[in-house]
Every structure is written in structure tokens, then in C-alpha cells.
Design a protein around this motif. Structure first.
Motif, PDB file in Angstrom:
ATOM      1  N   ALA A  91     -30.907  33.197  -6.942  1.00  0.00           N
ATOM      2  CA  ALA A  91     -30.939  32.791  -8.346  1.00  0.00           C
ATOM      3  C   ALA A  91     -30.228  33.831  -9.210  1.00  0.00           C
ATOM      4  CB  ALA A  91     -32.382  32.624  -8.804  1.00  0.00           C
ATOM      5  N   LEU A  92     -29.619  33.352 -10.264  1.00  0.00           N
ATOM      6  CA  LEU A  92     -28.918  34.227 -11.200  1.00  0.00           C
ATOM      7  C   LEU A  92     -29.872  35.261 -11.782  1.00  0.00           C
ATOM      8  CD1 LEU A  92     -26.169  34.722 -12.535  1.00  0.00           C
ATOM      9  CD2 LEU A  92     -26.856  33.139 -14.342  1.00  0.00           C
ATOM     10  N   TYR A  93     -29.414  36.490 -11.893  1.00  0.00           N
ATOM     11  CA  TYR A  93     -30.140  37.645 -12.427  1.00  0.00           C
ATOM     12  C   TYR A  93     -31.234  38.152 -11.495  1.00  0.00           C
ATOM     13  CZ  TYR A  93     -27.662  35.986 -16.513  1.00  0.00           C
ATOM     14  OH  TYR A  93     -26.689  35.538 -17.365  1.00  0.00           O
ATOM     15  N   THR A  94     -31.105  37.841 -10.206  1.00  0.00           N
ATOM     16  CA  THR A  94     -32.013  38.446  -9.238  1.00  0.00           C
ATOM     17  C   THR A  94     -31.542  39.859  -8.931  1.00  0.00           C
ATOM     18  OG1 THR A  94     -32.479  36.292  -8.255  1.00  0.00           O
ATOM     19  CG2 THR A  94     -33.006  38.224  -6.927  1.00  0.00           C
ATOM     20  N   HIS A  95     -30.237  40.034  -8.722  1.00  0.00           N
ATOM     21  CA  HIS A  95     -29.661  41.341  -8.421  1.00  0.00           C
ATOM     22  C   HIS A  95     -28.738  41.823  -9.531  1.00  0.00           C
ATOM     23  CE1 HIS A  95     -31.157  41.222  -4.304  1.00  0.00           C
ATOM     24  NE2 HIS A  95     -30.777  39.958  -4.277  1.00  0.00           N
ATOM     25  N   CYS A  96     -28.044  40.910 -10.184  1.00  0.00           N
ATOM     26  CA  CYS A  96     -27.112  41.265 -11.254  1.00  0.00           C
ATOM     27  C   CYS A  96     -27.861  41.364 -12.570  1.00  0.00           C
ATOM     28  CB  CYS A  96     -26.014  40.206 -11.374  1.00  0.00           C
ATOM     29  SG  CYS A  96     -25.017  40.022  -9.888  1.00  0.00           S
ATOM     30  N   LYS A  97     -27.443  42.320 -13.390  1.00  0.00           N
ATOM     31  CA  LYS A  97     -28.102  42.504 -14.684  1.00  0.00           C
ATOM     32  C   LYS A  97     -27.717  41.388 -15.643  1.00  0.00           C
ATOM     33  CE  LYS A  97     -28.626  47.481 -14.605  1.00  0.00           C
ATOM     34  NZ  LYS A  97     -28.325  48.741 -15.283  1.00  0.00           N
TER      35      LYS A  97
END
Length: 162
Positions: free
Chosen positions: A92-98
């Protein structure tokens, strides 16, 4: 008949933390109770994809009809690739990326995180950079009833090194 119970064992932990939990316990929630199933892909969905051992924001370009693979576009890596639908390279988006923050005021941060949890214990911790793994482990530990009782009772004091 007896109550339908589940045996819970935490890998790497002593047997004293093993427990039996009723299948109907409020501690056990059905999948996707609190979050959207991000693998319910649609073209143009924003997700994250692991590429060359790094996580990137990506978008869904195409999907196989049999749901075996999804084609993702990774703009920052200038790459498009087919990935297995259930691959651990997708999340899912924003699991690892800020997340890109528009406003950094504490008031807006606090306001977006107020209210009552839907069920007891259904609250989270704010990730600060790379603390997501630590936060997820703290969530697991805090919802481990025998461990919580161990600390709440004060029993832990006899295990403290002097």
C-alpha cells in the motif's frame, strides 16, 4: 461442545507466552476490517513497488485478467514491469515511502488523529522515518495479553538486572 479456540505461539518466544484465544475474541479482527485491501487493483491506483532493493511510489498500468500479474509504472526509476499479483514487492502507498506533507503544523497533525477507536486497542503509532517495524512490534507486544498482565502486575521487577 467446547468453545472454538485458536492456539497462539509467538516465534522465538518462551512457551510461557503461548495462549489460547477464542475464535470469537474481539482481539481477532477479520482481514481488511480497518484498512482497504490494496490488492483490489484498478488501473491508475497509487501503490508502492520494490525495485533494485528500494521502495518507490508507483501506479498500476495494467493487469492480467486472471489476476496473476499486475504491471506497475515506477516514474522515479523510469521503469515499468510486470509483478506477481500477490508479490511482496507490492504494498500500500505510504507503507515505506514518506507521505508528501503539505502542512507541517502540529495542530493539523493532532486534529487528524483525534477521536475514539472503533474497538478497544485499535489505535496506532505515528511512524517517524524508518520506525514502522519497531511500531508494528510494539503494537503486537501491547496486544499480547499475558505480556501486558506481566508488566501491569509488576511481576517484571524481579527480572530487572541490578
Amino acid at each position: 461442545g467446547g468453545e472454538d479456540l485458536l492456539f497462539i505461539h509467538y516465534r522465538g518466544w518462551e512457551e510461557r507466552w503461548n495462549s489460547w484465544t477464542k475464535r470469537s475474541s474481539a482481539k481477532l479482527q477479520p482481514r481488511f476490517t480497518k484498512v482497504k485491501n490494496f490488492r483490489d487493483f484498478r488501473v491508475n491506483d497509487k501503490i508502492e513497488c520494490k525495485h533494485a532493493r528500494r521502495w518507490f511510489e508507483a501506479s498500476v498500468e495494467d493487469m492480467k485478467e486472471d489476476k496473476s500479474q499486475v504491471k506497475v509504472k515506477i516514474p522515479k526509476a523510469n521503469q515499468s514491469k510486470w509483478v506477481d499479483w500477490d508479490s511482496e514487492e507490492l504494498c500500500a502507498l505510504y507503507t515505506h515511502c514518506k507521505r508528501h506533507v503539505v502542512s507541517d503544523s502540529y495542530a493539523s497533525f493532532r486534529k487528524s488523529r483525534t477521536g475514539r477507536p472503533v474497538v478497544p486497542g485499535a489505535v496506532g503509532l505515528q511512524n517517524l522515518g524508518n520506525t514502522c517495524f519497531m511500531n508494528s512490534m510494539l503494537q503486537c507486544l501491547s496486544n499480547t495479553e499475558p505480556l501486558t498482565k506481566f508488566f501491569m502486575s509488576g511481576e517484571y521487577t524481579k527480572d530487572i538486572n541490578q
